[in-house]
Design an enzyme around this catalytic site. Structure first.
Site, short mmCIF file in Angstrom:
data_model
loop_
_atom_site.label_atom_id
_atom_site.label_comp_id
_atom_site.label_asym_id
_atom_site.label_seq_id
_atom_site.Cartn_x
_atom_site.Cartn_y
_atom_site.Cartn_z
N SER A 94 65.81 -4.51 8.42
CA SER A 94 66.62 -5.73 8.30
C SER A 94 67.27 -6.53 9.56
CB SER A 94 67.80 -5.21 7.26
OG SER A 94 67.53 -4.44 6.20
N LYS A 113 53.99 -9.55 6.76
CA LYS A 113 53.30 -8.70 5.74
C LYS A 113 52.64 -9.69 4.43
CE LYS A 113 57.63 -6.20 5.84
NZ LYS A 113 58.63 -4.91 5.52
N GLU A 144 54.68 1.06 4.85
CA GLU A 144 53.94 0.49 3.83
C GLU A 144 53.03 0.49 3.53
OE1 GLU A 144 55.74 -3.31 4.27
OE2 GLU A 144 57.16 -3.18 3.89
N HIS A 185 52.48 0.99 9.44
CA HIS A 185 53.56 0.59 8.94
C HIS A 185 53.63 1.50 8.04
CE1 HIS A 185 56.37 -2.32 6.92
NE2 HIS A 185 56.69 -2.45 8.14
N GLY A 208 63.75 -4.14 4.52
CA GLY A 208 63.74 -4.64 3.14
C GLY A 208 65.18 -4.66 2.40
N ASN A 241 56.16 -9.58 11.69
CA ASN A 241 55.68 -8.92 10.43
C ASN A 241 55.55 -10.07 9.60
OD1 ASN A 241 54.00 -7.92 8.76
ND2 ASN A 241 55.37 -5.51 9.06
N GLU A 291 60.81 2.26 12.66
CA GLU A 291 61.62 1.71 11.46
C GLU A 291 62.46 2.67 10.23
OE1 GLU A 291 59.65 -3.02 11.61
OE2 GLU A 291 58.48 -1.21 10.46
P1 PGA Z 1 62.17 -6.06 7.28
O1 PGA Z 1 61.35 -4.68 7.50
O2 PGA Z 1 62.82 -6.47 8.42
O3 PGA Z 1 62.71 -7.00 6.54
O4 PGA Z 1 63.25 -5.26 7.12
C1 PGA Z 1 61.14 -4.47 8.33
C2 PGA Z 1 59.23 -4.59 9.10
O5 PGA Z 1 58.97 -3.83 7.86
O6 PGA Z 1 58.60 -4.68 9.49
#
Ligand code: PGA
Length: 252
Positions: free
Chosen positions: A213, A11, A98, A96, A174, A9, A168
């Site tokens: 992460s 983003k 976000e 997601h 992140g 992803n 997640e």
């Molecule tokens: P990250 O994000 O690996 O940077 O923690 C994962 C995601 O939000 O899909």
């Protein structure tokens, strides 16, 4: 045998040319990883057609990070599922955290987006997960259950066969803070149980990815767990070598 999946992803990162370089890097190193691993990259909308071109001839699949809840029409700034499908996408990330958090996506919106995805032969990668407060209050099981019941339970049996779930935990996204392999297994097994309550034996075939992460250093341990079928990777998907190394987590 459930599919093993490592999905990137990206983003809102990379300029189009950088995205093409990243995709080429993944294609170039793909041979080092077991062909049993299905790689998917999900660039920003603006990169899809160029990245599709860069992936040509490889087995790496393309996904988008979102799609509109409506089929077409006067929805300024939105991108329809039919449009991303026409550019070669096979997958679309939906729900997601976000999107839920910053863009107010609710189950009602997500039901419509899921419908659009299936109408255009896209496989949704449906994301669920609790935030820190919910985890600390011990509510994580209830939160993911509701996210599944309110959306996934509305699918037909046929649609459910074409679904990927990504668990997640928001507190791990992140932040550099990963769920332990045992925490991941515990909730993945629970998610599969919730899926089985509605879809029976088909739940055993549904890939459930871990995200938050996930990196080369922890992927092998997490992927070794019975109900973890791969990862949805954010930050570490922005470097081809790291993304591929996560795929190698399946070989150990
Ligand atoms: P990250 O994000 O690996 O940077 O923690 C994962 C995601 O939000 O899909």
């Amino acid at each position: 045998m459930r599919k093993k999946i490592v999905a990137g992803n990206w983003k809102m990162n990379t300029l189009p040319a950088e995205g093409v370089e990243l995709a080429k890097g993944v294609v170039a190193g793909r041979g080092e990883v077991c062909s049993c691993v299905n790689f998917i990259v999900c660039p920003p909308f603006t990169h899809l057609s160029m990245v599709a071109e860069a992936l040509k001839g490889s087995d790496i699949e393309l996904g988008a990070q979102n799609c509109a809840a409506e089929a077409k029409g006067a929805y300024t700034g939105e991108v329809a599922a039919s449009m991303i499908a026409a550019l070669g996408c096979k997958y679309v990330i939906l729900g997601h955290s976000e999107r839920r958090q910053y863009y107010g996506e609710t189950s009602a919106t997500l039901n419509k987006k899921m419908e659009q995805a299936y109408a255009n032969n896209l496989t949704p990668i449906y994301c669920v997960g609790e935030n820190l407060e919910e985890r600390e209050a011990g509510k994580h099981f209830d939160v993911v259950k509701a996210q599944i019941e309110e959306v996934v339970y509305n699918l037909t049996e046929e649609q459910f066969k074409n679904l990927v779930i990504a668990y997640e935990p928001v507190w791990a996204i992140g932040t550099g803070k990963t769920a332990t392999a045992d925490q991941a297994q515990e909730i993945h097994a629970y998610i599969r149980k919730v899926l089985a309550e509605k879809f029976g034996a088909a739940a055993a075939e549904c890939p459930i990815l871990y995200g938050g992460s996930c990196k080369p250093a922890n992927a092998a341990e997490i992927f070794a767990k019975e109900d973890v079928d791969g990862g949805l990777i954010g930050g570490a998907a922005l470097k081809a070598a790291d993304f591929l190394a996560i795929g190698k987590g399946f070989q150990k």
